[in-house]
Design a protein around this motif. Structure first.
Motif, PDB file in Angstrom:
ATOM      1  N   GLU A 177       5.293 -11.328  -1.686  1.00  0.00           N
ATOM      2  CA  GLU A 177       4.664 -11.857  -0.382  1.00  0.00           C
ATOM      3  C   GLU A 177       5.172 -13.274  -0.504  1.00  0.00           C
ATOM      4  O   GLU A 177       5.434 -13.958  -1.819  1.00  0.00           O
ATOM      5  N   LEU A 178       5.354 -13.796   0.695  1.00  0.00           N
ATOM      6  CA  LEU A 178       5.744 -15.571   0.725  1.00  0.00           C
ATOM      7  C   LEU A 178       4.754 -16.168   1.685  1.00  0.00           C
ATOM      8  O   LEU A 178       4.153 -15.564   2.326  1.00  0.00           O
ATOM      9  N   TRP A 179       4.756 -17.297   1.553  1.00  0.00           N
ATOM     10  CA  TRP A 179       4.099 -18.205   2.500  1.00  0.00           C
ATOM     11  C   TRP A 179       5.191 -18.537   3.450  1.00  0.00           C
ATOM     12  O   TRP A 179       6.250 -19.264   3.171  1.00  0.00           O
ATOM     13  N   LEU A 180       4.937 -18.422   4.834  1.00  0.00           N
ATOM     14  CA  LEU A 180       5.794 -18.990   5.855  1.00  0.00           C
ATOM     15  C   LEU A 180       5.126 -19.837   6.840  1.00  0.00           C
ATOM     16  O   LEU A 180       3.879 -19.912   7.031  1.00  0.00           O
ATOM     17  N   VAL A 181       5.922 -20.714   7.494  1.00  0.00           N
ATOM     18  CA  VAL A 181       5.685 -21.686   8.862  1.00  0.00           C
ATOM     19  C   VAL A 181       6.439 -20.694   9.894  1.00  0.00           C
ATOM     20  O   VAL A 181       7.535 -20.465   9.844  1.00  0.00           O
ATOM     21  N   THR A 182       5.498 -19.946  10.571  1.00  0.00           N
ATOM     22  CA  THR A 182       6.111 -19.122  11.703  1.00  0.00           C
ATOM     23  C   THR A 182       5.911 -19.743  13.132  1.00  0.00           C
ATOM     24  O   THR A 182       5.051 -20.122  13.317  1.00  0.00           O
ATOM     25  N   LYS A 183       7.078 -19.738  13.914  1.00  0.00           N
ATOM     26  CA  LYS A 183       6.986 -20.299  15.356  1.00  0.00           C
ATOM     27  C   LYS A 183       6.641 -19.146  16.237  1.00  0.00           C
ATOM     28  O   LYS A 183       7.418 -18.379  16.471  1.00  0.00           O
ATOM     29  N   HIS A 184       5.484 -19.392  16.941  1.00  0.00           N
ATOM     30  CA  HIS A 184       4.772 -18.404  17.747  1.00  0.00           C
ATOM     31  C   HIS A 184       5.257 -18.692  19.086  1.00  0.00           C
ATOM     32  O   HIS A 184       5.396 -17.588  20.058  1.00  0.00           O
ATOM     33  N   ASN A 185       5.719 -19.970  19.583  1.00  0.00           N
ATOM     34  CA  ASN A 185       5.864 -20.354  20.967  1.00  0.00           C
ATOM     35  C   ASN A 185       6.427 -21.786  20.923  1.00  0.00           C
ATOM     36  O   ASN A 185       6.688 -22.143  19.571  1.00  0.00           O
ATOM     37  N   GLU A 186       6.947 -22.375  21.884  1.00  0.00           N
ATOM     38  CA  GLU A 186       7.679 -23.586  21.943  1.00  0.00           C
ATOM     39  C   GLU A 186       6.543 -24.859  21.584  1.00  0.00           C
ATOM     40  O   GLU A 186       7.023 -25.815  21.242  1.00  0.00           O
ATOM     41  N   SER A 187       5.502 -24.519  21.399  1.00  0.00           N
ATOM     42  CA  SER A 187       4.670 -25.604  21.143  1.00  0.00           C
ATOM     43  C   SER A 187       3.443 -25.268  20.126  1.00  0.00           C
ATOM     44  O   SER A 187       2.433 -25.963  19.581  1.00  0.00           O
ATOM     45  N   GLU A 188       3.727 -24.212  19.175  1.00  0.00           N
ATOM     46  CA  GLU A 188       2.734 -23.677  18.247  1.00  0.00           C
ATOM     47  C   GLU A 188       3.259 -23.124  17.153  1.00  0.00           C
ATOM     48  O   GLU A 188       4.144 -22.206  17.428  1.00  0.00           O
ATOM     49  N   ALA A 189       2.912 -23.291  15.939  1.00  0.00           N
ATOM     50  CA  ALA A 189       3.482 -22.465  14.665  1.00  0.00           C
ATOM     51  C   ALA A 189       2.047 -22.147  13.787  1.00  0.00           C
ATOM     52  O   ALA A 189       1.006 -22.873  13.822  1.00  0.00           O
ATOM     53  N   PHE A 190       2.414 -21.251  12.937  1.00  0.00           N
ATOM     54  CA  PHE A 190       1.341 -21.013  11.968  1.00  0.00           C
ATOM     55  C   PHE A 190       1.657 -20.973  10.418  1.00  0.00           C
ATOM     56  O   PHE A 190       2.966 -20.452  10.362  1.00  0.00           O
ATOM     57  N   VAL A 191       0.962 -21.366   9.664  1.00  0.00           N
ATOM     58  CA  VAL A 191       1.163 -21.049   8.376  1.00  0.00           C
ATOM     59  C   VAL A 191       0.689 -19.582   7.751  1.00  0.00           C
ATOM     60  O   VAL A 191      -0.555 -19.359   8.242  1.00  0.00           O
ATOM     61  N   GLU A 192       1.338 -18.783   7.329  1.00  0.00           N
ATOM     62  CA  GLU A 192       0.843 -17.389   7.325  1.00  0.00           C
ATOM     63  C   GLU A 192       1.423 -16.695   5.953  1.00  0.00           C
ATOM     64  O   GLU A 192       2.635 -17.195   5.650  1.00  0.00           O
ATOM     65  N   ARG A 193       1.036 -15.726   5.311  1.00  0.00           N
ATOM     66  CA  ARG A 193       1.431 -14.968   4.364  1.00  0.00           C
ATOM     67  C   ARG A 193       2.215 -13.694   4.895  1.00  0.00           C
ATOM     68  O   ARG A 193       2.074 -13.126   6.056  1.00  0.00           O
ATOM     69  N   GLN A 200      10.199 -20.452   8.706  1.00  0.00           N
ATOM     70  CA  GLN A 200      10.598 -21.030   7.484  1.00  0.00           C
ATOM     71  C   GLN A 200       9.868 -20.826   6.516  1.00  0.00           C
ATOM     72  O   GLN A 200       8.693 -20.443   6.572  1.00  0.00           O
ATOM     73  N   ILE A 201      10.475 -20.320   5.358  1.00  0.00           N
ATOM     74  CA  ILE A 201       9.886 -19.900   4.041  1.00  0.00           C
ATOM     75  C   ILE A 201       9.319 -21.402   3.239  1.00  0.00           C
ATOM     76  O   ILE A 201       9.994 -22.188   3.014  1.00  0.00           O
ATOM     77  N   LEU A 202       7.935 -21.312   2.852  1.00  0.00           N
ATOM     78  CA  LEU A 202       7.444 -22.777   2.349  1.00  0.00           C
ATOM     79  C   LEU A 202       8.179 -22.495   0.901  1.00  0.00           C
ATOM     80  O   LEU A 202       7.768 -21.525   0.361  1.00  0.00           O
ATOM     81  N   ASP A 203       8.868 -23.555   0.410  1.00  0.00           N
ATOM     82  CA  ASP A 203       9.310 -23.650  -0.897  1.00  0.00           C
ATOM     83  C   ASP A 203       8.242 -24.178  -1.599  1.00  0.00           C
ATOM     84  O   ASP A 203       8.158 -25.530  -1.814  1.00  0.00           O
ATOM     85  N   LEU A 204       7.411 -23.539  -2.580  1.00  0.00           N
ATOM     86  CA  LEU A 204       6.255 -23.910  -3.391  1.00  0.00           C
ATOM     87  C   LEU A 204       6.692 -23.765  -4.875  1.00  0.00           C
ATOM     88  O   LEU A 204       5.901 -23.521  -5.666  1.00  0.00           O
ATOM     89  N   GLY A 205       8.043 -23.704  -5.224  1.00  0.00           N
ATOM     90  CA  GLY A 205       8.376 -23.664  -6.612  1.00  0.00           C
ATOM     91  C   GLY A 205       7.660 -24.602  -7.502  1.00  0.00           C
ATOM     92  O   GLY A 205       7.433 -24.378  -8.733  1.00  0.00           O
TER      93      GLY A 205
END
Length: 263
Positions: free
Chosen positions: A217-233, A250-255
């Protein structure tokens, strides 16, 4: 932070500023202006003066400086320079953890992450309006651009510091801003707009819990519409579905978290 001033919130500010001020102290901080109570978007009352929208940034800047000078133990004079607004905002956001977070920002945070936070947290989402030139990075004034990002639950994320490293939490916050900017590239045409980035999924997690995602699994910042995004697994299957459906993420780079736990 969303502003309680005027008729609309200042874009680009986290919604959960919860100033522990009384009516008397608020009036003193804002030059004896008669205050009125307004409901913050965090659903907590804050006592602040009702002023014209054109003065929002001026009043907010004065308020940030007031919170800095009112801090116990003393932080001395409010900061100046390109990182000043970010430092003062972080102090307000972190509440009881303010001194720890500000010290980490000033003394330990890698320069690259410090620059990201300083630039993104100085954007206002208001056309033709900026904080004082001595308090923000030069590019904020020379190349006004947007959108500004409203990090929902950013304050809660810093207030849940506990025994975690403040530097690591700030680095995670910087990476969220960085990924959000990849999804919404800087644009002069978007200077008066804002985007809400919700971090509900990580706001109460310890750094070790953020790192300990299930295998694959990865952590993402996902664009849901033109004015909102979510951090999700996301699992590989979910990731493939996003790609298939043209979902932007975008994949969060948490290395750096893994490296810190190896030490």
């Amino acid at each position: 932070m969303a502003s309680c001033f005027g008729t609309r919130p200042l874009s680009g500010w986290e919604k959960a500023l919860r100033p522990p001020v009384t009516r008397a102290r608020a009036a003193k901080a804002e030059g004896k202006v008669r205050p009125v109570s307004a409901v913050c978007r965090s659903k907590r009352l804050c006592t602040l003066p009702l002023l014209q929208a054109s003065r929002n940034l001026e009043v907010m800047e004065r308020y940030l400086k007031y919170r800095w000078t009112d801090h116990v133990p003393s932080l001395k004079e409010p900061p100046e320079g390109p990182h000043a607004i970010a430092a003062m905002r972080l102090l307000c956001m972190a509440q009881a953890n303010g001194r720890t977070v500000v010290d980490a920002f000033n003394l330990e945070l890698p320069q690259e992450d410090k620059e990201v936070l300083s630039v993104e947290m100085s954007r206002t989402g208001c056309a033709g309006q900026s904080f004082s030139p001595t308090l923000v990075p030069k590019e904020i004034l020379s190349k006004p651009a947007g959108p500004a990002f409203v990090i929902y639950y950013g304050p809660a994320f810093l207030q849940a510091l506990g025994s975690d490293s403040a530097v690591l939490r700030l680095r995670i916050l910087a990476e969220i801003y960085r990924c959000s900017r990849e999804l919404w590239p800087e644009s002069a045409a978007a200077v008066a707009t804002s985007v809400h980035v919700r971090i509900d999924t990580v706001k109460g997690l310890k750094v070790a819990e953020i790192l300990d995602v299930s295998k694959g699994e990865l952590w993402l910042v996902t664009k849901h519409n033109e004015s909102e995004a979510f951090v999700e697994r996301a699992s590989h299957r979910k990731l493939n579905k996003f790609v298939r459906n043209g979902q932007k993420f975008q994949i969060l780079d948490l290395g750096f978290l893994r490296e810190s736990h190896k030490q």
